[in-house]
Design a protein around this motif. Structure first.
Motif, PDB file in Angstrom:
ATOM      1  N   ASP A 382       0.810  -1.215   0.000  1.00  0.00           N
ATOM      2  CA  ASP A 382       0.000   0.000   0.000  1.00  0.00           C
ATOM      3  C   ASP A 382       0.845   1.267   0.000  1.00  0.00           C
ATOM      4  O   ASP A 382       0.343   2.355   0.283  1.00  0.00           O
ATOM      5  N   ALA A 383       2.124   1.157  -0.345  1.00  0.00           N
ATOM      6  CA  ALA A 383       3.034   2.302  -0.247  1.00  0.00           C
ATOM      7  C   ALA A 383       2.569   3.494  -1.076  1.00  0.00           C
ATOM      8  O   ALA A 383       2.475   4.629  -0.578  1.00  0.00           O
ATOM      9  N   LEU A 384       2.282   3.273  -2.345  1.00  0.00           N
ATOM     10  CA  LEU A 384       1.884   4.394  -3.210  1.00  0.00           C
ATOM     11  C   LEU A 384       0.522   4.942  -2.817  1.00  0.00           C
ATOM     12  O   LEU A 384       0.264   6.146  -2.938  1.00  0.00           O
ATOM     13  N   GLU A 385      -0.352   4.084  -2.320  1.00  0.00           N
ATOM     14  CA  GLU A 385      -1.655   4.554  -1.846  1.00  0.00           C
ATOM     15  C   GLU A 385      -1.485   5.483  -0.645  1.00  0.00           C
ATOM     16  O   GLU A 385      -2.114   6.546  -0.576  1.00  0.00           O
ATOM     17  N   VAL A 386      -0.629   5.102   0.298  1.00  0.00           N
ATOM     18  CA  VAL A 386      -0.412   5.912   1.494  1.00  0.00           C
ATOM     19  C   VAL A 386       0.202   7.258   1.133  1.00  0.00           C
ATOM     20  O   VAL A 386      -0.229   8.318   1.616  1.00  0.00           O
ATOM     21  N   LEU A 387       1.215   7.259   0.271  1.00  0.00           N
ATOM     22  CA  LEU A 387       1.925   8.498  -0.064  1.00  0.00           C
ATOM     23  C   LEU A 387       1.061   9.442  -0.898  1.00  0.00           C
ATOM     24  O   LEU A 387       1.045  10.655  -0.658  1.00  0.00           O
ATOM     25  N   THR A 388       0.327   8.896  -1.870  1.00  0.00           N
ATOM     26  CA  THR A 388      -0.538   9.771  -2.667  1.00  0.00           C
ATOM     27  C   THR A 388      -1.696  10.302  -1.832  1.00  0.00           C
ATOM     28  O   THR A 388      -2.097  11.463  -1.980  1.00  0.00           O
ATOM     29  N   HIS A 389      -2.220   9.473  -0.937  1.00  0.00           N
ATOM     30  CA  HIS A 389      -3.292   9.938  -0.047  1.00  0.00           C
ATOM     31  C   HIS A 389      -2.792  11.079   0.839  1.00  0.00           C
ATOM     32  O   HIS A 389      -3.533  12.046   1.087  1.00  0.00           O
ATOM     33  N   THR A 390      -1.557  10.986   1.289  1.00  0.00           N
ATOM     34  CA  THR A 390      -0.974  12.058   2.103  1.00  0.00           C
ATOM     35  C   THR A 390      -0.966  13.374   1.332  1.00  0.00           C
ATOM     36  O   THR A 390      -1.317  14.432   1.880  1.00  0.00           O
ATOM     37  N   LEU A 391      -0.588  13.315   0.064  1.00  0.00           N
ATOM     38  CA  LEU A 391      -0.556  14.540  -0.745  1.00  0.00           C
ATOM     39  C   LEU A 391      -1.963  15.021  -1.092  1.00  0.00           C
ATOM     40  O   LEU A 391      -2.218  16.223  -1.157  1.00  0.00           O
ATOM     41  N   GLU A 392      -2.887  14.087  -1.309  1.00  0.00           N
ATOM     42  CA  GLU A 392      -4.269  14.473  -1.578  1.00  0.00           C
ATOM     43  C   GLU A 392      -4.872  15.206  -0.374  1.00  0.00           C
ATOM     44  O   GLU A 392      -5.636  16.163  -0.531  1.00  0.00           O
TER      45      GLU A 392
END
Length: 540
Positions: A382-392
């Motif tokens: 879930d790495a990319l999900e977590v990082l993109t969600h942080t920016l969103e």
């Protein structure tokens, strides 16, 4: 579509002619897609059922529901009194025979110097202890209990450790149940067990009696127990039924959509040309992963498998830039393009620096966000999900970065890694960035930043990313995600280590370029803050 829990009958020598296993094979043949509880089961499925492994396999891990929860001291005391457990005890959960390998524990415990200080509690499996196991622990109280969910939570909470030494599991739910209930775990590095346990367990070989005896001593130490409890609490949060349900719902919708398109004569475009940046996805992806490759054929398959198993794969674009590699990465990429519609392949006729390749990939990318996916590094699912969600969730931030494990084993996966350390990066501060590159090897950033600040310095060989982070840090915000989301391969052949002297020289050059601006901006911000506080105190 079916859920693949495990490949136990195929891998443990069971009779595959039995009706239940014949039905399994027939169902696999008829399915248009598959769900799997672990990456381990996906790998086993692709190997054992190669004829059907081209179908979509969606990773939907298990989790622990609210029915299992940690018990307080009074509940644990009540559990002990109810079942007459008077000493510290080790807990075994599930069946004990054959591949479950409970014999390892009983052999180790029977010869352990401290065995008289402990009891054994088993739940699940046969209602009576197997005679062969009973003979290994003469005189030791061993209780075989049928427990409710509430009692199971108390059993975990009061145990010295869960000992779960199975030779094969499709998932290994008792590990997460124990960790949720603050119970240390001893298990093995095989199948899905390491993937589920993460770093929050003690590991032993499936036949290592002496090794298990040493771990029985180690898990009794307060400092070890505290570390395992804390890391277990962190690990169990990686798994969520709601997240898996959402992934399953999206997957079903996609498969149904593709089926309807085929019924009406529609076809999904696939990529066949070497440099055709096209995709089956409609609209723009959320994130584009840039994969630069040269002489990295041995990493390419693992790299693409890692990315295609990301939880946001449906919103992911993969741009592979083949920088005139003499190896056969292109054939591997084309194989994956036949299975997935989110991969773009670009090849140059001449070798270019890694930063030239990144720039080429970024210019071809369509994602709102961009990340560099180095061929030899890996991600948590879930790495990319977590990082993109942080920016969103933080529109004022440009870049997000997280901590990572360190391995020296090529093609390790995050779930089954053999870490030799970890990078725990500091929360972002521009002065820290001036001292050293502290954003890690796998950040995610907004693609639009390149419109304002340009691209990576293609003349640099080893510190072009550091130069760019310094360049944009003058007026852009970075965020540190305090989770371990990546796996970094520490290798002498890596770009930075292979060009160590040049890396130091380029890093110093980058500092000289931007130190004056960064320090001036910091002084200005400090002055504005001081003036604001002065006015605030005056009440103006």
């Amino acid at each position: 579509m079916i859920v693949l829990h495990d490949m136990i009958p195929e891998l443990t020598g069971q009779d595959l002619n039995l009706p239940e296993w014949q039905v399994k094979t027939e169902t696999i043949k008829k399915s248009c897609g598959y769900f799997s509880l672990s990456s381990s089961t996906i790998r086993d499925f692709r190997q054992l059922y190669a004829a059907f492994s081209g179908g979509e396999v969606f990773l939907t891990p298990g989790a622990v529901g609210e029915e299992i929860h940690p018990a307080g001291s009074e509940e644990v005391a009540s559990f002990r009194a109810r079942y007459g457990v008077s000493k510290p005890y080790f807990l075994l959960v599930g069946h004990r025979a054959l591949y479950k390998n409970a014999e390892l524990f009983f052999r180790a415990f029977g010869g352990w110097r401290r065995r008289k200080e402990f009891e054994i509690v088993c739940t699940g499996g046969a209602e009576k202890l197997e005679k062969a196991l009973e003979k290994l622990v003469p005189g030791t109280p061993c209780r075989i209990l049928g427990l409710t969910d509430a009692e199971l939570g108390a059993a975990y909470s009061g145990a010295t450790a869960l000992v779960y030494t199975s030779r094969y599991e499709g998932f290994g739910l008792p590990i997460l149940e124990a960790q949720k209930c603050n119970c240390p775990v001893i298990t093995c590095r095989n199948s899905s067990l390491e993937e589920v346990a993460g770093e929050a367990a003690l590991f032993v070989g499936e036949d290592d009696v002496a090794g298990l005896q040493a771990l029985l001593d180690e898990v009794s130490r307060p400092d070890v127990r505290l570390h395992l409890v804390r890391s277990g609490q962190e690990n169990v949060r990686r798994f969520s039924w709601s997240a898996s349900a959402n992934r399953m719902e999206k997957a079903i919708e996609e498969v149904l959509s593709q089926a309807r398109a085929q019924e009406t004569g529609g076809t999904a475009a696939k990529i066949h040309e070497d440099s055709t940046p096209s995709s089956k996805k409609v609209g723009h992806p959320l994130v584009s992963a840039i994969v630069s490759t040269c002489n990295a054929e041995r990493f390419m398959r693992g790299c693409l498998e890692d990315l295609e198993q990301q939880t946001i794969r449906r919103e992911l674009e993969i741009v592979v830039v083949d920088s005139a590699s003499p190896q056969n990465e292109g054939a591997i990429v084309k194989e994956f393009q036949e299975r997935y519609g989110n991969i773009v392949y670009l090849r140059t006729e001449e070798r270019e620096t890694i930063y030239g390749a990144w720039n080429r990939g970024i210019r071809a990318a369509r994602g709102k966000y961009v990340t560099n996916a180095n061929t030899d590094d890996r991600h948590r699912a879930d790495a990319l999900e977590v990082l993109t969600h942080t920016l969103e969730e933080n529109p004022d931030a440009t870049l997000a970065y997280a901590d990572c494990l360190i391995t020296r084993t090529e093609n390790d996966t995050f779930e089954c890694a053999h870490p030799v350390g970890r990078h725990e990066w500091p929360d972002f501060n521009v002065h820290r960035l001036l001292e050293a590159c502290c954003v890690g090897p796998q950040p995610v950033w907004r693609r639009e930043v390149h419109e304002e600040h340009g691209y990576f310095d293609e003349k640099m060989v080893a510190a072009g990313d550091y130069e760019f982070w310094l360049r944009i840090a003058r007026n852009r915000k970075f965020l540190h995600v305090r989770q371990c989301l990546g796996l970094y391969l520490e290798s002498q052949a890596g770009v930075e280590r292979a060009n160590a002297a040049q890396s130091l020289q380029e890093a110093e050059e980058a500092r000289m370029r931007y130190a004056k601006d960064i320090l001036a901006t910091a002084r200005k911000a400090k002055g504005l803050k001081r003036n604001f506080l002065r006015l605030f105190r005056r009440g103006e």
